[in-house]
Design a protein around this motif. Sequence first.
Motif, PDB file in Angstrom:
ATOM      1  N   ASN A 115       0.856  -1.184   0.000  1.00 12.33           N
ATOM      2  CA  ASN A 115       0.000   0.000   0.000  1.00 12.33           C
ATOM      3  C   ASN A 115       0.892   1.234   0.000  1.00 12.33           C
ATOM      4  O   ASN A 115       2.033   1.189   0.446  1.00 12.33           O
ATOM      5  CB  ASN A 115      -0.905   0.041   1.228  1.00 12.33           C
ATOM      6  N   TRP A 116       0.346   2.329  -0.516  1.00 11.30           N
ATOM      7  CA  TRP A 116       1.030   3.620  -0.435  1.00 11.30           C
ATOM      8  C   TRP A 116      -0.023   4.712  -0.484  1.00 11.30           C
ATOM      9  O   TRP A 116      -1.108   4.530  -1.021  1.00 11.30           O
ATOM     10  CB  TRP A 116       2.061   3.775  -1.555  1.00 11.30           C
ATOM     11  N   GLU A 117       0.275   5.842   0.123  1.00  8.98           N
ATOM     12  CA  GLU A 117      -0.656   6.974   0.194  1.00  8.98           C
ATOM     13  C   GLU A 117       0.119   8.280   0.265  1.00  8.98           C
ATOM     14  O   GLU A 117       1.274   8.309   0.692  1.00  8.98           O
ATOM     15  CB  GLU A 117      -1.546   6.902   1.441  1.00  8.98           C
ATOM     16  N   PHE A 118      -0.539   9.355  -0.130  1.00  3.10           N
ATOM     17  CA  PHE A 118      -0.055  10.713   0.128  1.00  3.10           C
ATOM     18  C   PHE A 118      -0.888  11.285   1.262  1.00  3.10           C
ATOM     19  O   PHE A 118      -2.099  11.132   1.269  1.00  3.10           O
ATOM     20  CB  PHE A 118      -0.275  11.611  -1.101  1.00  3.10           C
ATOM     21  N   LEU A 126       3.390  14.319   3.290  1.00  2.00           N
ATOM     22  CA  LEU A 126       4.065  13.045   3.552  1.00  2.00           C
ATOM     23  C   LEU A 126       3.652  12.004   2.525  1.00  2.00           C
ATOM     24  O   LEU A 126       2.505  11.994   2.074  1.00  2.00           O
ATOM     25  CB  LEU A 126       3.679  12.499   4.932  1.00  2.00           C
ATOM     26  N   VAL A 127       4.582  11.125   2.179  1.00  2.00           N
ATOM     27  CA  VAL A 127       4.256   9.933   1.403  1.00  2.00           C
ATOM     28  C   VAL A 127       4.522   8.747   2.326  1.00  2.00           C
ATOM     29  O   VAL A 127       5.496   8.727   3.077  1.00  2.00           O
ATOM     30  CB  VAL A 127       5.063   9.834   0.076  1.00  2.00           C
ATOM     31  N   TYR A 128       3.594   7.821   2.310  1.00  2.00           N
ATOM     32  CA  TYR A 128       3.675   6.622   3.127  1.00  2.00           C
ATOM     33  C   TYR A 128       3.649   5.430   2.196  1.00  2.00           C
ATOM     34  O   TYR A 128       2.946   5.439   1.197  1.00  2.00           O
ATOM     35  CB  TYR A 128       2.478   6.590   4.079  1.00  2.00           C
ATOM     36  N   PHE A 129       4.455   4.416   2.485  1.00  2.00           N
ATOM     37  CA  PHE A 129       4.272   3.144   1.805  1.00  2.00           C
ATOM     38  C   PHE A 129       4.642   2.002   2.736  1.00  2.00           C
ATOM     39  O   PHE A 129       5.405   2.164   3.682  1.00  2.00           O
ATOM     40  CB  PHE A 129       5.034   3.061   0.480  1.00  2.00           C
ATOM     41  N   LYS A 130       4.022   0.866   2.476  1.00  3.67           N
ATOM     42  CA  LYS A 130       4.288  -0.341   3.237  1.00  3.67           C
ATOM     43  C   LYS A 130       4.790  -1.393   2.258  1.00  3.67           C
ATOM     44  O   LYS A 130       4.213  -1.569   1.185  1.00  3.67           O
ATOM     45  CB  LYS A 130       3.012  -0.822   3.935  1.00  3.67           C
ATOM     46  N   GLN A 139       6.802  -3.574   6.424  1.00  3.41           N
ATOM     47  CA  GLN A 139       7.522  -2.458   7.033  1.00  3.41           C
ATOM     48  C   GLN A 139       6.927  -1.162   6.500  1.00  3.41           C
ATOM     49  O   GLN A 139       6.766  -1.002   5.298  1.00  3.41           O
ATOM     50  CB  GLN A 139       9.011  -2.519   6.692  1.00  3.41           C
ATOM     51  N   ILE A 140       6.606  -0.236   7.383  1.00  2.00           N
ATOM     52  CA  ILE A 140       6.019   1.048   7.005  1.00  2.00           C
ATOM     53  C   ILE A 140       7.129   2.081   6.866  1.00  2.00           C
ATOM     54  O   ILE A 140       8.057   2.114   7.673  1.00  2.00           O
ATOM     55  CB  ILE A 140       4.995   1.492   8.069  1.00  2.00           C
ATOM     56  N   HIS A 141       7.037   2.932   5.848  1.00  2.00           N
ATOM     57  CA  HIS A 141       7.997   4.008   5.616  1.00  2.00           C
ATOM     58  C   HIS A 141       7.237   5.315   5.417  1.00  2.00           C
ATOM     59  O   HIS A 141       6.213   5.335   4.735  1.00  2.00           O
ATOM     60  CB  HIS A 141       8.832   3.737   4.359  1.00  2.00           C
ATOM     61  N   PHE A 142       7.751   6.399   5.986  1.00  2.00           N
ATOM     62  CA  PHE A 142       7.220   7.744   5.790  1.00  2.00           C
ATOM     63  C   PHE A 142       8.351   8.617   5.268  1.00  2.00           C
ATOM     64  O   PHE A 142       9.467   8.553   5.777  1.00  2.00           O
ATOM     65  CB  PHE A 142       6.724   8.351   7.107  1.00  2.00           C
ATOM     66  N   PHE A 143       8.052   9.440   4.258  1.00  2.00           N
ATOM     67  CA  PHE A 143       9.016  10.402   3.745  1.00  2.00           C
ATOM     68  C   PHE A 143       8.319  11.741   3.574  1.00  2.00           C
ATOM     69  O   PHE A 143       7.188  11.788   3.066  1.00  2.00           O
ATOM     70  CB  PHE A 143       9.556   9.980   2.367  1.00  2.00           C
ATOM     71  N   GLU A 158       2.142   4.859 -11.666  1.00  2.00           N
ATOM     72  CA  GLU A 158       2.651   4.080 -12.797  1.00  2.00           C
ATOM     73  C   GLU A 158       3.367   2.815 -12.330  1.00  2.00           C
ATOM     74  O   GLU A 158       3.172   1.744 -12.891  1.00  2.00           O
ATOM     75  CB  GLU A 158       3.618   4.946 -13.609  1.00  2.00           C
ATOM     76  N   ARG A 159       4.197   2.943 -11.303  1.00  2.00           N
ATOM     77  CA  ARG A 159       5.046   1.813 -10.894  1.00  2.00           C
ATOM     78  C   ARG A 159       4.400   0.934  -9.815  1.00  2.00           C
ATOM     79  O   ARG A 159       4.702  -0.246  -9.739  1.00  2.00           O
ATOM     80  CB  ARG A 159       6.395   2.313 -10.365  1.00  2.00           C
ATOM     81  N   CYS A 160       3.555   1.524  -8.954  1.00  2.00           N
ATOM     82  CA  CYS A 160       3.047   0.784  -7.796  1.00  2.00           C
ATOM     83  C   CYS A 160       1.546   0.558  -7.828  1.00  2.00           C
ATOM     84  O   CYS A 160       1.003  -0.062  -6.927  1.00  2.00           O
ATOM     85  CB  CYS A 160       3.401   1.544  -6.507  1.00  2.00           C
ATOM     86  N   GLY A 161       0.859   1.087  -8.820  1.00  2.00           N
ATOM     87  CA  GLY A 161      -0.591   0.964  -8.879  1.00  2.00           C
ATOM     88  C   GLY A 161      -1.263   2.107  -8.126  1.00  2.00           C
ATOM     89  O   GLY A 161      -0.612   2.938  -7.517  1.00  2.00           O
ATOM     90  N   THR A 162      -2.579   2.125  -8.175  1.00  2.00           N
ATOM     91  CA  THR A 162      -3.323   3.194  -7.513  1.00  2.00           C
ATOM     92  C   THR A 162      -3.303   3.018  -6.010  1.00  2.00           C
ATOM     93  O   THR A 162      -3.091   1.923  -5.497  1.00  2.00           O
ATOM     94  CB  THR A 162      -4.782   3.243  -8.006  1.00  2.00           C
ATOM     95  N   THR A 163      -3.554   4.115  -5.305  1.00  2.00           N
ATOM     96  CA  THR A 163      -3.607   4.068  -3.847  1.00  2.00           C
ATOM     97  C   THR A 163      -4.968   3.559  -3.412  1.00  2.00           C
ATOM     98  O   THR A 163      -5.916   3.514  -4.197  1.00  2.00           O
ATOM     99  CB  THR A 163      -3.384   5.456  -3.227  1.00  2.00           C
ATOM    100  N   GLN A 164      -5.088   3.204  -2.140  1.00  2.00           N
ATOM    101  CA  GLN A 164      -6.385   2.762  -1.625  1.00  2.00           C
ATOM    102  C   GLN A 164      -7.375   3.916  -1.567  1.00  2.00           C
ATOM    103  O   GLN A 164      -8.571   3.708  -1.654  1.00  2.00           O
ATOM    104  CB  GLN A 164      -6.216   2.154  -0.245  1.00  2.00           C
ATOM    105  N   ASN A 165      -6.872   5.134  -1.450  1.00  2.00           N
ATOM    106  CA  ASN A 165      -7.754   6.297  -1.363  1.00  2.00           C
ATOM    107  C   ASN A 165      -7.703   7.189  -2.599  1.00  2.00           C
ATOM    108  O   ASN A 165      -8.182   8.297  -2.589  1.00  2.00           O
ATOM    109  CB  ASN A 165      -7.416   7.127  -0.113  1.00  2.00           C
ATOM    110  N   SER A 166      -7.049   6.742  -3.643  1.00  2.00           N
ATOM    111  CA  SER A 166      -6.990   7.368  -4.980  1.00  2.00           C
ATOM    112  C   SER A 166      -6.303   8.708  -5.071  1.00  2.00           C
ATOM    113  O   SER A 166      -6.479   9.414  -6.041  1.00  2.00           O
ATOM    114  CB  SER A 166      -8.384   7.440  -5.608  1.00  2.00           C
ATOM    115  N   GLY A 167      -5.495   9.109  -4.097  1.00  2.00           N
ATOM    116  CA  GLY A 167      -4.558  10.217  -4.232  1.00  2.00           C
ATOM    117  C   GLY A 167      -5.100  11.612  -4.349  1.00  2.00           C
ATOM    118  O   GLY A 167      -6.242  11.879  -4.002  1.00  2.00           O
ATOM    119  N   PRO A 168      -4.251  12.526  -4.850  1.00  2.00           N
ATOM    120  CA  PRO A 168      -4.587  13.952  -4.897  1.00  2.00           C
ATOM    121  C   PRO A 168      -5.833  14.239  -5.717  1.00  2.00           C
ATOM    122  O   PRO A 168      -6.097  13.572  -6.704  1.00  2.00           O
ATOM    123  CB  PRO A 168      -3.360  14.602  -5.549  1.00  2.00           C
TER     124      PRO A 168
END
Length: 169
Positions: A115-118, A126-130, A139-143, A158-168
């Motif tokens: 998963n990943w989210e903005f 912040l960008v989050y990905f697991k 492992q969870i990462h925040f940047f 493009e590389r990871c697919g859509t987010t669970q909440n569909s982004g900006p």
Amino acid sequence: MAELVQLYAQRPSVPCHDCRVVKRNAAAKDTVIPAPAFGVQLGLLGLAGTSAYFDNYILAGLLGILGTFLIFQTTRLKFCFRPDGLEVVLGESDDVAGNAFVGGDSAWKYDTFTNWEFWWPGFPVLVYFKETQTKPEGQIHFFPIIFNGKELYDVMVERCGTTQNSGPK
């Protein structure tokens, strides 16, 4: 190729392995490096100045230190979206940054992202990905978003697919 050079003439060159700055809609086989951006950092410094104006020096100091630290990190860290994975590259070298929190390199295969989210999509900070490459259970990462948010979002989709909440929006 000449069009690419003109598009990114204002960007600093970023040598790292075979990195090339490419258009946002590049094929997945190309390496993409989002442009640095200073919006969040300047916002923090502005809040620090406002806090100092209203005699809140502790908050002003904390925000000022954080804003300055993020400006420093923006000038030295690059996200290299390679054909098969994401690498965090340090400085002008081609060295992958080490991960101070969990050890190892800061490089992950896209197929390990679960998963990943903005946060927050309207004004990404912040960008989050697991991912499951570091630990099997994830492992969870925040940047902080110290790059062009739109470019970062587009390459993540493009590389990871859509987010669970569909982004900006």
